[in-house]
Design an enzyme around this catalytic site. Structure first.
Site, PDB file in Angstrom:
ATOM      1  N   SER A  49     -56.198  56.733   9.696  1.00  0.00           N
ATOM      2  CA  SER A  49     -57.307  56.063  10.362  1.00  0.00           C
ATOM      3  C   SER A  49     -58.243  55.506   9.299  1.00  0.00           C
ATOM      4  CB  SER A  49     -58.065  57.032  11.277  1.00  0.00           C
ATOM      5  OG  SER A  49     -59.039  56.341  12.025  1.00  0.00           O
ATOM      6  N   GLU A  50     -58.550  54.237   9.424  1.00  0.00           N
ATOM      7  CA  GLU A  50     -59.325  53.537   8.408  1.00  0.00           C
ATOM      8  C   GLU A  50     -60.676  54.185   8.111  1.00  0.00           C
ATOM      9  OE1 GLU A  50     -61.739  49.389   8.480  1.00  0.00           O
ATOM     10  OE2 GLU A  50     -59.721  49.335   9.303  1.00  0.00           O
ATOM     11  N   ASN A  51     -61.255  54.843   9.103  1.00  0.00           N
ATOM     12  CA  ASN A  51     -62.579  55.432   8.904  1.00  0.00           C
ATOM     13  C   ASN A  51     -62.541  56.768   8.170  1.00  0.00           C
ATOM     14  OD1 ASN A  51     -61.351  56.291  11.362  1.00  0.00           O
ATOM     15  ND2 ASN A  51     -63.273  57.199  12.016  1.00  0.00           N
ATOM     16  N   ILE A  90     -64.883  56.915   3.035  1.00  0.00           N
ATOM     17  CA  ILE A  90     -64.329  55.589   3.265  1.00  0.00           C
ATOM     18  C   ILE A  90     -63.753  54.970   1.993  1.00  0.00           C
ATOM     19  CG2 ILE A  90     -66.473  54.291   2.856  1.00  0.00           C
ATOM     20  CD1 ILE A  90     -64.038  53.698   5.779  1.00  0.00           C
ATOM     21  N   SER A  93     -60.288  56.199   1.722  1.00  0.00           N
ATOM     22  CA  SER A  93     -59.467  55.560   2.746  1.00  0.00           C
ATOM     23  C   SER A  93     -59.035  54.169   2.310  1.00  0.00           C
ATOM     24  CB  SER A  93     -60.245  55.482   4.060  1.00  0.00           C
ATOM     25  OG  SER A  93     -59.434  54.944   5.083  1.00  0.00           O
TER      26      SER A  93
END
Length: 227
Positions: A49-51, A90, A93
């Site tokens: 998940s990007e977050n 983030i 990520s």
């Protein structure tokens, strides 16, 4: 495509057969999030998940009330983390995304060009905050799979050249629609599979971009699994 399933379900079921056991995969919002529903029993993905987490699980049956701690995915929707999942900031990520550590990314599309360009972040006539991490995902994933309906009404979406602002140039590896599956080789689009009941002539009529037909053209087979 059969009468028993929608175009989006058909597309998601076909893409489910593109992914391999153990792949680290990012799923874009919308249609791509349907893909895990149809994975074969022997295929287990690590969802990113990007977050900021790996090991994304399904949406929880009970969502904590507003003001209480909760887990959300990159689209802001309730999610869960599977056992042995991990969270991070983030910057980590995006390092995973930009560093080529994702085996695949499944993303929606507004337009795809015959050379593998993708435009997917701007909706004409609507205000949008920006593309978010779409560019990083599309450029950084080892395999970019685009999931989209073949046309929007009478408007063609597979074009000679994208008219919307690009997300990424020449990176699309696989394009799956309710009519066909295309693969891209050295900037050339090749029709490799057609949906049941759909002819090559119908695909050409619905596609502006030029493509060649594979010598091994076959009918699309989709996952029959339902989780």
């Amino acid at each position: 495509m059969t009468q028993e399933m929608s175009a989006k379900e058909f597309i998601a079921r076909r893409i489910a057969l593109e992914l391999k056991d153990g792949d680290v995969v990012n799923l874009g919002i919308g249609l791509p999030t349907l893909v895990p529903n149809y994975l074969p029993a022997d295929v287990h993905l690590v969802l990113h998940s990007e977050n900021g987490f790996l090991g994304m699980g399904p949406a929880p049956k009970e969502v904590p009330p507003v003001g209480k701690p909760r887990v959300v995915n990159a689209g802001g929707n309730p999610s869960s983390i599977l056992p042995f999942g991990s969270t991070f900031d983030i910057s980590m990520s995006f390092a995973l995304m930009r560093g080529g550590h994702l085996d695949a990314c499944v993303i929606g599309g507004m337009q795809v060009a015959e050379n593998g360009d993708l435009a997917n972040w701007m909706i004409p006539g609507k205000n949008v905050p920006g593309m978010g991490g779409a560019m990083d995902l599309a450029a950084g994933a080892k395999k970019l799979i685009v999931a989209m309906e073949h046309t929007s009404g009478s408007e063609k979406k597979i074009l000679k050249q994208c008219s919307l602002p690009l997300t990424v140039k020449g990176r699309v590896a696989v394009l799956v629609t309710e009519m066909a599956l295309f693969r891209f080789y050295d900037g050339k689009m090749v029709l490799e599979e057609y949906a049941p009941g759909v002819t090559v002539e119908e695909i050409r009529n619905a596609t502006e971009g030029a493509f060649t037909v594979s010598d091994n053209l076959k009918e699309m087979v989709v996952s029959q699994v339902q989780h």
